[in-house]
Design a protein around this motif. Structure first.
Motif, PDB file in Angstrom:
ATOM      1  N   TYR A 253    -108.082  17.915 -28.011  1.00 46.98           N
ATOM      2  CA  TYR A 253    -108.306  16.925 -26.963  1.00 46.98           C
ATOM      3  C   TYR A 253    -108.351  17.628 -25.611  1.00 46.98           C
ATOM      4  O   TYR A 253    -107.795  18.713 -25.434  1.00 46.98           O
ATOM      5  N   ARG A 254    -109.011  17.010 -24.643  1.00 46.76           N
ATOM      6  CA  ARG A 254    -109.102  17.554 -23.289  1.00 46.76           C
ATOM      7  C   ARG A 254    -108.208  16.737 -22.371  1.00 46.76           C
ATOM      8  O   ARG A 254    -108.073  15.526 -22.544  1.00 46.76           O
ATOM      9  N   ALA A 255    -107.604  17.413 -21.390  1.00 44.59           N
ATOM     10  CA  ALA A 255    -106.650  16.707 -20.543  1.00 44.59           C
ATOM     11  C   ALA A 255    -106.519  17.377 -19.183  1.00 44.59           C
ATOM     12  O   ALA A 255    -106.722  18.580 -19.050  1.00 44.59           O
ATOM     13  N   THR A 256    -106.175  16.578 -18.193  1.00 46.52           N
ATOM     14  CA  THR A 256    -105.873  17.094 -16.864  1.00 46.52           C
ATOM     15  C   THR A 256    -104.646  16.380 -16.306  1.00 46.52           C
ATOM     16  O   THR A 256    -104.548  15.153 -16.357  1.00 46.52           O
ATOM     17  N   LEU A 257    -103.708  17.148 -15.797  1.00 42.39           N
ATOM     18  CA  LEU A 257    -102.572  16.594 -15.071  1.00 42.39           C
ATOM     19  C   LEU A 257    -103.062  16.211 -13.683  1.00 42.39           C
ATOM     20  O   LEU A 257    -103.820  16.961 -13.057  1.00 42.39           O
ATOM     21  N   LEU A 258    -102.651  15.063 -13.168  1.00 42.96           N
ATOM     22  CA  LEU A 258    -103.218  14.586 -11.908  1.00 42.96           C
ATOM     23  C   LEU A 258    -102.157  14.078 -10.946  1.00 42.96           C
ATOM     24  O   LEU A 258    -101.040  13.744 -11.334  1.00 42.96           O
TER      25      LEU A 258
ATOM     26  N   PRO B  46    -107.836   5.708  -8.969  1.00 44.55           N
ATOM     27  CA  PRO B  46    -109.234   6.083  -9.201  1.00 44.55           C
ATOM     28  C   PRO B  46    -109.521   6.504 -10.644  1.00 44.55           C
ATOM     29  O   PRO B  46    -110.568   6.144 -11.199  1.00 44.55           O
ATOM     30  N   VAL B  47    -108.610   7.250 -11.267  1.00 47.62           N
ATOM     31  CA  VAL B  47    -108.835   7.659 -12.663  1.00 47.62           C
ATOM     32  C   VAL B  47    -108.764   6.446 -13.585  1.00 47.62           C
ATOM     33  O   VAL B  47    -109.523   6.345 -14.560  1.00 47.62           O
ATOM     34  N   SER B  48    -107.880   5.505 -13.286  1.00 48.04           N
ATOM     35  CA  SER B  48    -107.827   4.267 -14.054  1.00 48.04           C
ATOM     36  C   SER B  48    -109.175   3.546 -13.980  1.00 48.04           C
ATOM     37  O   SER B  48    -109.703   3.073 -15.005  1.00 48.04           O
ATOM     38  N   ARG B  49    -109.734   3.465 -12.784  1.00 41.91           N
ATOM     39  CA  ARG B  49    -111.045   2.813 -12.629  1.00 41.91           C
ATOM     40  C   ARG B  49    -112.134   3.612 -13.346  1.00 41.91           C
ATOM     41  O   ARG B  49    -113.034   3.020 -13.959  1.00 41.91           O
ATOM     42  N   TYR B  50    -112.058   4.925 -13.268  1.00 44.32           N
ATOM     43  CA  TYR B  50    -113.033   5.772 -13.963  1.00 44.32           C
ATOM     44  C   TYR B  50    -113.018   5.471 -15.467  1.00 44.32           C
ATOM     45  O   TYR B  50    -114.068   5.317 -16.101  1.00 44.32           O
ATOM     46  N   ILE B  51    -111.836   5.371 -16.024  1.00 47.19           N
ATOM     47  CA  ILE B  51    -111.698   5.107 -17.456  1.00 47.19           C
ATOM     48  C   ILE B  51    -112.247   3.732 -17.810  1.00 47.19           C
ATOM     49  O   ILE B  51    -113.061   3.584 -18.734  1.00 47.19           O
TER      50      ILE B  51
ATOM     51  N   LEU C  41    -116.536  12.137  -6.835  1.00 47.84           N
ATOM     52  CA  LEU C  41    -115.225  11.996  -7.461  1.00 47.84           C
ATOM     53  C   LEU C  41    -115.360  11.909  -8.973  1.00 47.84           C
ATOM     54  O   LEU C  41    -114.545  12.477  -9.713  1.00 47.84           O
ATOM     55  N   ILE C  42    -116.384  11.223  -9.452  1.00 47.42           N
ATOM     56  CA  ILE C  42    -116.623  11.153 -10.900  1.00 47.42           C
ATOM     57  C   ILE C  42    -116.804  12.555 -11.466  1.00 47.42           C
ATOM     58  O   ILE C  42    -116.215  12.909 -12.496  1.00 47.42           O
ATOM     59  N   GLU C  43    -117.593  13.375 -10.791  1.00 48.50           N
ATOM     60  CA  GLU C  43    -117.816  14.742 -11.262  1.00 48.50           C
ATOM     61  C   GLU C  43    -116.539  15.564 -11.191  1.00 48.50           C
ATOM     62  O   GLU C  43    -116.280  16.408 -12.058  1.00 48.50           O
ATOM     63  N   GLN C  44    -115.730  15.335 -10.168  1.00 52.18           N
ATOM     64  CA  GLN C  44    -114.466  16.050 -10.033  1.00 52.18           C
ATOM     65  C   GLN C  44    -113.524  15.702 -11.186  1.00 52.18           C
ATOM     66  O   GLN C  44    -112.870  16.580 -11.756  1.00 52.18           O
ATOM     67  N   ILE C  45    -113.449  14.429 -11.526  1.00 50.09           N
ATOM     68  CA  ILE C  45    -112.598  14.006 -12.640  1.00 50.09           C
ATOM     69  C   ILE C  45    -113.085  14.622 -13.949  1.00 50.09           C
ATOM     70  O   ILE C  45    -112.294  15.149 -14.743  1.00 50.09           O
TER      71      ILE C  45
ATOM     72  N   TRP D  81    -108.045  21.845 -15.759  1.00 47.40           N
ATOM     73  CA  TRP D  81    -107.395  22.199 -14.507  1.00 47.40           C
ATOM     74  C   TRP D  81    -106.680  20.986 -13.944  1.00 47.40           C
ATOM     75  O   TRP D  81    -106.964  19.845 -14.309  1.00 47.40           O
ATOM     76  N   VAL D  82    -105.762  21.227 -13.021  1.00 47.75           N
ATOM     77  CA  VAL D  82    -105.030  20.141 -12.377  1.00 47.75           C
ATOM     78  C   VAL D  82    -105.971  19.393 -11.432  1.00 47.75           C
ATOM     79  O   VAL D  82    -106.814  19.988 -10.763  1.00 47.75           O
ATOM     80  N   LEU D  83    -105.816  18.076 -11.383  1.00 43.32           N
ATOM     81  CA  LEU D  83    -106.658  17.219 -10.539  1.00 43.32           C
ATOM     82  C   LEU D  83    -105.834  16.740  -9.351  1.00 43.32           C
ATOM     83  O   LEU D  83    -104.905  15.955  -9.493  1.00 43.32           O
ATOM     84  N   GLY D  84    -106.182  17.251  -8.167  1.00 49.18           N
ATOM     85  CA  GLY D  84    -105.463  16.881  -6.957  1.00 49.18           C
ATOM     86  C   GLY D  84    -105.903  17.757  -5.805  1.00 49.18           C
ATOM     87  O   GLY D  84    -106.706  18.670  -5.969  1.00 49.18           O
ATOM     88  N   ASP D  85    -105.363  17.475  -4.631  1.00 49.81           N
ATOM     89  CA  ASP D  85    -105.737  18.269  -3.469  1.00 49.81           C
ATOM     90  C   ASP D  85    -104.978  19.591  -3.462  1.00 49.81           C
ATOM     91  O   ASP D  85    -104.177  19.885  -4.357  1.00 49.81           O
ATOM     92  N   GLU D  86    -105.225  20.401  -2.434  1.00 51.22           N
ATOM     93  CA  GLU D  86    -104.633  21.736  -2.369  1.00 51.22           C
ATOM     94  C   GLU D  86    -103.110  21.666  -2.366  1.00 51.22           C
ATOM     95  O   GLU D  86    -102.438  22.465  -3.027  1.00 51.22           O
ATOM     96  N   ARG D  87    -102.560  20.721  -1.603  1.00 48.67           N
ATOM     97  CA  ARG D  87    -101.097  20.582  -1.535  1.00 48.67           C
ATOM     98  C   ARG D  87    -100.508  20.313  -2.919  1.00 48.67           C
ATOM     99  O   ARG D  87     -99.526  20.946  -3.332  1.00 48.67           O
TER     100      ARG D  87
END
Length: 242
Positions: free
Chosen positions: A103-108, A116-121, A186-190, A198-204
């Motif tokens: 399976y594929r996964a990203t921590l966010l 936004p990821v909920s809406r994407y799904i 954002l869709i492409e980023q997700i 990779w982790v999904l989030g900003d630099e911080r």
């Protein structure tokens, strides 16, 4: 090359995708959908995972879930996958694997990306042109999150609960955000973060995860070491030789 371990932190949500091998259909009729839904319910309870959003599509499924133990997601996916393959192969007289590898996964970052990821799904069936509106698709968490229809598989995240003081307020706020849609960027980023793990989030946020897990949380900028001071110094030295 050895595969890197997944990013896992109990209490942090992840977007997970599992696909049928070669885009094979894994859900053929209502009985299949109910069986997969039921195994996910069992596994979420058994392995201490809260599922906040999901969609079951004919050849894959998405989950947005928070594990509360290190092995929670892995155990949930293993349990669900194993029992579903046994069921599917017996029902349809087939043998062998059903899934497209791991399976594929990203921590966010839940603060900025959980909704936004909920809406994407939940928008997946609309993007696939199965339905015109997410409300019209039966096999997702949209009815629970946007309309308040009870769904045993769905557990609200604190970020969702913060949308309003009452259930009606939260649903209205969620629908308003849902109707605003998502940018293609954002869709492409997700998609990229999930497919490449990779982790999904900003630099911080990525820096915070890097320090907690002692691992780089996002890919190097294009060129990698080319941007380092050492590499630039080498270039300057090479230039003086010509």
């Amino acid at each position: 090359m050895a595969r890197l371990p997944r990013f896992v932190l109990p209490g942090f949500p992840q977007h997970v995708i599992q696909r049928g091998t070669h885009h094979q259909r894994i859900l053929r009729d209502e009985e299949d959908y109910w069986f997969l839904w039921g195994r996910l319910c069992d596994a979420a309870a058994k392995f201490d995972c809260d599922i906040h959003a999901y969609v079951l599509m004919p050849n894959h499924f998405h989950l947005l879930l928070t594990p509360w133990r290190d092995d929670g997601i892995g155990k949930l996916m293993q349990y669900t996958g194993r029992y579903f393959v046994q069921y599917f192969n017996h029902r349809y007289g087939r043998a062998g694997t059903l899934w497209e590898g791991r399976y594929r996964a990203t921590l966010l970052d839940p603060e900025t990306l959980l909704l936004p990821v909920s809406r994407y799904i939940e928008s997946n069936p609309v993007r696939a042109a199965f339905v015109e509106q997410a409300d019209d698709y039966d096999w997702s968490s949209h009815a629970a999150n946007a309309l308040g229809i009870e769904d045993e598989l769905t557990t609200p995240h604190p970020v969702y609960r913060a949308l309003g003081d009452t259930a009606a307020d939260r649903q209205q706020s969620y629908r308003a955000r849902f109707d605003a849609g998502l940018s293609q960027a954002l869709i492409e980023q997700i998609r990229a973060a999930t497919n490449k793990a990779w982790v999904l989030g900003d630099e911080r946020f990525c820096q915070a995860i890097k320090h907690r897990l002692n691992r780089r949380a996002r890919p190097l900028a294009r060129g990698g070491d080319r941007r380092s001071a050492a590499y630039r110094r080498t270039l300057r030295q090479a230039a003086t030789l010509h």
